[in-house]
Structure formats: C-alpha cells, structure tokens
Design a protein around this motif. Structure first.
Motif, PDB file in Angstrom:
ATOM      1  N   ALA A 191      39.008   4.660  -8.139  1.00  0.00           N
ATOM      2  CA  ALA A 191      39.105   5.000  -9.560  1.00  0.00           C
ATOM      3  C   ALA A 191      37.852   4.576 -10.312  1.00  0.00           C
ATOM      4  O   ALA A 191      37.447   5.230 -11.252  1.00  0.00           O
ATOM      5  N   ARG A 192      37.219   3.500  -9.902  1.00  0.00           N
ATOM      6  CA  ARG A 192      36.029   2.992 -10.600  1.00  0.00           C
ATOM      7  C   ARG A 192      34.961   2.621  -9.578  1.00  0.00           C
ATOM      8  O   ARG A 192      35.122   1.669  -8.829  1.00  0.00           O
TER       9      ARG A 192
ATOM     10  N   PRO B 182      28.127  -5.788  -6.047  1.00  0.00           N
ATOM     11  CA  PRO B 182      27.551  -5.143  -7.241  1.00  0.00           C
ATOM     12  C   PRO B 182      27.215  -6.132  -8.351  1.00  0.00           C
ATOM     13  O   PRO B 182      26.168  -6.015  -8.993  1.00  0.00           O
ATOM     14  N   GLY B 183      28.063  -7.121  -8.568  1.00  0.00           N
ATOM     15  CA  GLY B 183      27.787  -8.128  -9.598  1.00  0.00           C
ATOM     16  C   GLY B 183      26.565  -8.961  -9.259  1.00  0.00           C
ATOM     17  O   GLY B 183      25.742  -9.261 -10.131  1.00  0.00           O
ATOM     18  N   GLN B 184      26.430  -9.342  -7.991  1.00  0.00           N
ATOM     19  CA  GLN B 184      25.265 -10.113  -7.566  1.00  0.00           C
ATOM     20  C   GLN B 184      23.990  -9.279  -7.685  1.00  0.00           C
ATOM     21  O   GLN B 184      22.937  -9.808  -8.049  1.00  0.00           O
TER      22      GLN B 184
ATOM     23  N   LEU C 145      33.768  -2.267  -2.098  1.00  0.00           N
ATOM     24  CA  LEU C 145      34.790  -1.246  -2.332  1.00  0.00           C
ATOM     25  C   LEU C 145      35.858  -1.249  -1.235  1.00  0.00           C
ATOM     26  O   LEU C 145      37.017  -0.938  -1.514  1.00  0.00           O
ATOM     27  N   GLN C 146      35.474  -1.586  -0.010  1.00  0.00           N
ATOM     28  CA  GLN C 146      36.471  -1.680   1.060  1.00  0.00           C
ATOM     29  C   GLN C 146      37.451  -2.816   0.776  1.00  0.00           C
ATOM     30  O   GLN C 146      38.636  -2.709   1.063  1.00  0.00           O
ATOM     31  N   GLU C 147      36.934  -3.889   0.202  1.00  0.00           N
ATOM     32  CA  GLU C 147      37.785  -5.046  -0.121  1.00  0.00           C
ATOM     33  C   GLU C 147      38.561  -4.831  -1.430  1.00  0.00           C
ATOM     34  O   GLU C 147      39.601  -5.446  -1.630  1.00  0.00           O
ATOM     35  N   HIS C 148      38.043  -3.998  -2.315  1.00  0.00           N
ATOM     36  CA  HIS C 148      38.655  -3.732  -3.623  1.00  0.00           C
ATOM     37  C   HIS C 148      38.811  -2.218  -3.778  1.00  0.00           C
ATOM     38  O   HIS C 148      38.068  -1.605  -4.555  1.00  0.00           O
TER      39      HIS C 148
END
Length: 178
Positions: free
Chosen positions: A16-17, A109-111, A171-174
C-alpha cells in the motif's frame, strides 16, 4: 466518478505504501522508465560536475607547470599521467569496496534518508574548507580529480544501489509498507 485511493489502484502484491528513497523516489520499486530516467539524470548531473572539476584541476595544474623548467615539466607530466591512472583505479576500488560492504548490510529507507541528510550537511563544510586546499594541491590536481572521477563512475556503474536492496528487504519485513 470518484477517484480511487492510490493504494486501491496498485497491482496485486504491491504494498500500500512504497517508501521513497533519496534520488529515486518510489521509482525503484518497479524499475521502469522513470527509474532509469532518474538514474541517467543523476549520472548526467555528476558527469557535468566532474567535467567542471576536471577543468578547474587542469587550469590549476597548468598554472603550476608553467613555472617548471621544460625537462622537469615533461617528467612531471608523465608522473601525473601515471599517478592519475593509479588514482582512478584506487577511487574505483574504494567505492566498489564500500558498495559491497553496504550491500552486505543495506540501509533501511529511514537510514538511507538520514545518511543523505548527514551527507548533505557535511558536504557544505567540506566544500568551503576545500577551496584553500586546491591552491596547495595544484601540483597533483589531475591525480586527485582522477581518483574522484573513478569513485563517481563506480558509484553509478552498479545494477542497484544498496538503498534499493535495503528497501526491498524492509518491504519483505513490513508488507503493508508501514
């Protein structure tokens, strides 16, 4: 007719995101035309910056070499050619080694966003400090620039960036993208 939410229009299996990455936005996910245009435009921008960098280095080097006797100038020019080749290879190797290390432990992505902010913050101070050093470095400016050119070319000559690998793993984890 009411428009659908962007999360409703995504294909099956698409989160979704999708997180945005510095320099690539969300184009990294599908790696389509927009993705390659972003990569090509980034490489083109760096090509222009490096061309200007090379020009300045050659002007500085030219101003230094005019004060040398002709025999010393010839020897110094050949030494610069050899040093430039070695520096180019060294810059390439340093960047490839760093990329390999980052691929073993890719950033989330945040890092990746935080690293880009930190890099931008540091680069301003380094640019200001580096202005005076160029006058001292004029005798070896071509070699210094060759190392930078090798480093930049190696950065763009990769199949995918570590930030992309990290984002895919994230993304695989979330799966929901949150």
């Amino acid at each position: 007719m009411a428009s659908k939410a962007s999360s409703k229009t995504l294909g099956a299996g698409t989160p979704a995101r999708i997180p945005a990455l510095p320099g690539l936005g969300t184009t990294w996910y599908e790696r389509g035309t927009r993705y390659w245009l972003r990569r090509a435009s980034g490489a083109l921008l760096w090509f222009v910056v490096m061309a200007f960098f090379c020009y300045i280095a050659l002007v500085l080097y030219g101003s230094f070499r005019t004060s040398l006797p002709s025999t010393v100038r010839t020897v110094w020019d050949w030494a610069q050619a050899v040093l430039s080749f070695v520096a180019f290879a060294w810059g390439w190797r340093v960047q490839r080694r760093d990329l390999h290390k980052k691929l073993l432990d890719p950033p989330t992505p945040g890092q990746a966003r935080q690293a880009k902010r930190d890099e931008t913050r540091r680069s301003t101070g380094l640019a200001v400090a580096g202005r005076a050093l160029w006058l001292v470095a004029a005798p070896v400016a071509p070699a210094l620039v060759a190392g930078c050119v090798g480093w930049v070319i190696a950065a763009f000559a990769v199949r995918e960036y570590p930030s992309e690998v990290g984002a895919r793993r994230w993304l695989q984890e979330h799966p929901s993208g949150t």
